[in-house]
Design a protein around this motif. Structure first.
Motif, short mmCIF file in Angstrom:
data_model
loop_
_atom_site.label_atom_id
_atom_site.label_comp_id
_atom_site.label_asym_id
_atom_site.label_seq_id
_atom_site.Cartn_x
_atom_site.Cartn_y
_atom_site.Cartn_z
N UNK A 220 1.95 1.23 -11.76
CA UNK A 220 0.71 1.24 -11.89
C UNK A 220 0.23 -0.26 -11.62
N UNK A 221 1.13 -1.28 -11.92
CA UNK A 221 0.68 -2.64 -11.68
C UNK A 221 0.45 -2.85 -10.34
N UNK A 222 1.02 -2.05 -9.11
CA UNK A 222 0.73 -2.55 -7.90
C UNK A 222 -0.61 -2.44 -7.65
N UNK A 223 -1.42 -1.38 -8.20
CA UNK A 223 -2.59 -1.16 -8.05
C UNK A 223 -3.47 -2.40 -8.59
N UNK B 297 0.80 -1.03 -0.01
CA UNK B 297 -0.15 -0.07 0.08
C UNK B 297 0.72 1.17 -0.05
N UNK B 298 2.04 1.44 0.85
CA UNK B 298 2.81 2.49 0.65
C UNK B 298 3.43 2.33 -0.25
N UNK B 299 4.06 1.54 -1.13
CA UNK B 299 4.40 1.50 -2.54
C UNK B 299 3.28 2.12 -3.37
N UNK B 300 2.11 1.75 -3.44
CA UNK B 300 1.23 2.31 -4.39
C UNK B 300 0.87 4.06 -4.10
N UNK B 301 0.84 4.26 -2.94
CA UNK B 301 0.60 5.77 -2.40
C UNK B 301 1.87 6.57 -2.37
N UNK B 302 3.11 6.12 -2.03
CA UNK B 302 4.18 6.90 -1.71
C UNK B 302 5.15 6.37 -2.52
N UNK B 303 5.64 5.35 -2.33
CA UNK B 303 6.85 4.76 -3.02
C UNK B 303 6.75 5.05 -4.56
N UNK B 304 5.77 4.47 -5.24
CA UNK B 304 5.63 4.75 -6.69
C UNK B 304 5.42 6.05 -7.09
N UNK B 305 4.40 6.67 -6.66
CA UNK B 305 4.22 8.15 -7.02
C UNK B 305 5.01 9.06 -6.50
N UNK B 306 5.67 8.84 -5.42
CA UNK B 306 6.82 9.49 -4.81
C UNK B 306 8.04 9.50 -5.78
N UNK B 307 8.42 8.37 -6.34
CA UNK B 307 9.55 8.12 -7.21
C UNK B 307 9.31 9.10 -8.37
N UNK B 308 7.97 8.72 -8.86
CA UNK B 308 7.70 9.39 -10.39
C UNK B 308 7.61 10.94 -10.05
N UNK B 309 7.17 11.51 -8.98
CA UNK B 309 7.20 12.93 -8.83
C UNK B 309 8.59 13.45 -8.90
N UNK B 310 9.32 12.77 -8.18
CA UNK B 310 10.74 13.20 -8.05
C UNK B 310 11.71 13.20 -9.35
N UNK B 311 11.27 12.06 -9.95
CA UNK B 311 12.10 12.10 -11.48
C UNK B 311 11.60 13.18 -12.24
N UNK B 312 10.15 13.47 -12.18
CA UNK B 312 9.45 14.41 -13.19
C UNK B 312 9.90 15.82 -12.62
N UNK B 313 10.35 15.90 -11.53
CA UNK B 313 10.89 17.44 -11.12
C UNK B 313 12.27 17.41 -11.61
N UNK B 314 12.98 16.30 -11.33
CA UNK B 314 14.51 16.39 -11.56
C UNK B 314 14.83 16.58 -12.96
N UNK B 315 13.85 16.13 -13.91
CA UNK B 315 14.10 15.99 -15.31
C UNK B 315 14.14 17.81 -15.76
N UNK B 316 13.10 18.52 -15.62
CA UNK B 316 13.20 19.76 -16.05
C UNK B 316 14.38 20.62 -15.31
N UNK B 317 14.59 20.30 -14.04
CA UNK B 317 15.65 21.12 -13.20
C UNK B 317 17.15 20.61 -14.13
N UNK B 318 17.09 19.57 -14.63
CA UNK B 318 18.39 19.18 -15.43
C UNK B 318 18.59 20.21 -16.49
N UNK B 319 17.49 20.74 -16.98
CA UNK B 319 17.57 21.69 -18.24
C UNK B 319 17.70 23.19 -18.03
N UNK B 320 17.82 23.42 -16.53
CA UNK B 320 17.94 24.83 -16.41
C UNK B 320 19.18 25.61 -16.72
N UNK B 321 20.00 24.60 -17.10
CA UNK B 321 21.20 25.43 -17.67
C UNK B 321 20.98 26.23 -18.89
#
Length: 460
Positions: free
Chosen positions: A320-323, A105-129
């Motif tokens: 998404x397969x966790x759900x 359950x924590x993988x569905x609510x925190x682990x998976x979405x949290x990792x997705x959100x972190x990568x999604x934020x990190x990606x545009x930050x890599x282009x700030x240069x």
């Protein structure tokens, strides 16, 4: 006489193929662990270490040691019960199925979405240069990326195995380039003392600072538990699983330490400090620029972005397969198990995952997201480590092809390390920590609610 029909299909259900060896298993974990985190987590580790390069490198080593100790415990559990499922299986066997479900359950609510959100934020930050943008624009782009790749996975787009292998190569190339340039052509001798540059701290404050830096480093090691999830597909898992765990964690630790040391040798301390203060976290691109000019910047940044796109797409596809799996086992609403009739994808699960990920992007910063994922994961890593003595007590006669080195001290040290990490994170970021505790507790209630409902239906 009864003649067998050669055209008769076997009624036995298909089994998972045992095709993963030591090299393949090591590659799986190295590919998961050496991801986007290494490109920016070093800045957070250094910042949390009071800008002390020596203390930051120590945090990377301790993070690797904690991961290695944990992996030794997982090696015993995995060799003892080489079934597909990993932590879910171990926690269910050692404690109760509800504890295993709390992890899911924590993988569905925190682990998976949290990792997705972190990568999604990190990606545009890599282009700030190249494309200067403020924090709000970074989050807008992160949301757009999550929506785009959710839609790609909804339409069932298969990038193919060769594309994934290409992305893995592109992910490693900038690391090798920066390590070689920094170690052999770097002009600076970094100050590797453990004294923080932020001023004198008490012994207790020093330990807290180091522990907080280790938490950041553990995000880069995140994913080391995933090989156990495919233990059922390994050849001779009793022998190959422990070897692959030890080899991959050891190699990854060496790469992380050398990567950050190469940065310290390539850039003056003042430039590193000023860059981090301006929230430019990707020090690797500065190293490439200092040696190769603008070409180096474009080369490294391009490779990082492609690697993160691969990671983001893979996470959205897999998590998404966790759900879906939970709903199939009657532990979530049936809608989560719905498969789109045209595209053959778990559409409802994908879109719920997208909404949770977007919610985390809007409410959490990048360093908070990494702490949230690490903290919630550390809870169940601690329980998994403690499952070793629990299972030795409950099943003393079960064959154990691999046993933890220096037992019980390995278990004790690993458990204490996870407890320190959890306690220190609770002190420094109580809101994130409470969220990491509340979600599994809700998971327990969800488990009992759906289990009671399913049992009632069966009786009726």
């Amino acid at each position: 006489m009864v003649h067998s029909d050669p055209n008769k299909q076997s009624e036995e259900p298909p089994q998972l193929k045992k095709v993963i060896g030591v090299f393949g298993g090591s590659n799986i974990l190295i590919g998961i662990m050496i991801g986007s985190g290494i490109f920016y987590i070093g800045s957070y580790v250094l910042q949390r270490a009071g800008m002390s390069m020596g203390l930051a490198l120590l945090a990377w080593l301790i993070g690797g040691l904690v991961t290695l100790l944990g992996s030794l415990c997982f090696a015993e559990l995995g060799a003892m019960n080489p079934a597909t499922g990993g932590i879910y299986v171990y926690l269910s066997d050692a404690y109760s199925p509800v504890v295993g479900y709390m992890f899911n359950f924590q993988s569905m609510v925190i682990g998976g979405p949290g990792s997705i959100a972190a990568i999604a934020i990190a990606l545009p930050m890599a282009l700030k240069t190249f494309l200067p943008m403020n924090g709000q624009m970074v989050k807008i782009w992160a949301i757009v990326l999550i929506v785009i790749f959710t839609l790609i996975n909804y339409f069932g787009v298969d990038t193919g195995e060769w594309v994934q292998n290409l992305f893995n190569v592109l992910k490693v190339l900038p690391l090798i380039l920066i390590i070689l340039l920094g170690l052999f052509w770097g002009h600076y001798d970094p100050n590797l003392t453990l004294a923080p540059h932020t001023g004198h701290v008490s012994p207790v404050g020093f330990i807290q600072m180091l522990a907080f830096a280790v938490i950041a480093s553990l995000w880069a090691y995140e994913g080391w538990t995933n090989l156990n999830a495919v233990a059922g597909e390994m050849k001779n898992p009793q022998r190959n699983l422990p070897r692959a765990l030890i080899l991959s964690v050891g190699f990854t630790t060496i790469v992380y330490v050398l990567f950050n040391l190469a940065i310290y040798r390539s850039l003056p301390f003042g430039q590193i400090s000023n860059t981090i203060q301006h929230n430019q976290l990707y020090l690797g691109t500065d190293v490439a620029r200092s040696f190769l000019g603008q070409f180096g910047t474009v080369l490294v940044a391009g490779a990082m972005v492609l690697a993160m796109i691969s990671s983001l797409n893979g996470m959205i596809l897999a998590f998404a397969r966790y759900y879906y799996a939970a709903a199939r086992d009657h532990l979530l609403w049936r809608s989560f198990a719905h498969i789109n009739s045209k595209y053959r994808t778990p559409d409802f699960s994908l879109f719920i995952q997208m909404l949770i990920s977007i919610g985390l992007v809007m409410t959490r910063e990048l360093d908070q997201l990494t702490s949230l994922v690490v903290f919630s994961g550390a809870i169940f890593n601690l329980l998994s480590v403690l499952a070793v003595p629990v299972m030795r007590h409950r099943q003393p006669n079960t064959p154990r092809p691999y046993k933890v080195w220096a037992y019980p001290w390995t278990v004790v040290i690993a458990a204490v390390a996870f407890l320190i990490i959890l306690g220190n994170n609770f002190i420094d970021d109580p809101v994130t920590s409470v969220l990491g505790l509340v979600v599994p507790a809700i998971g327990a209630m969800v488990y009992w609610g759906f289990r009671h409902h399913y049992n009632s239906d069966q009786v009726g």
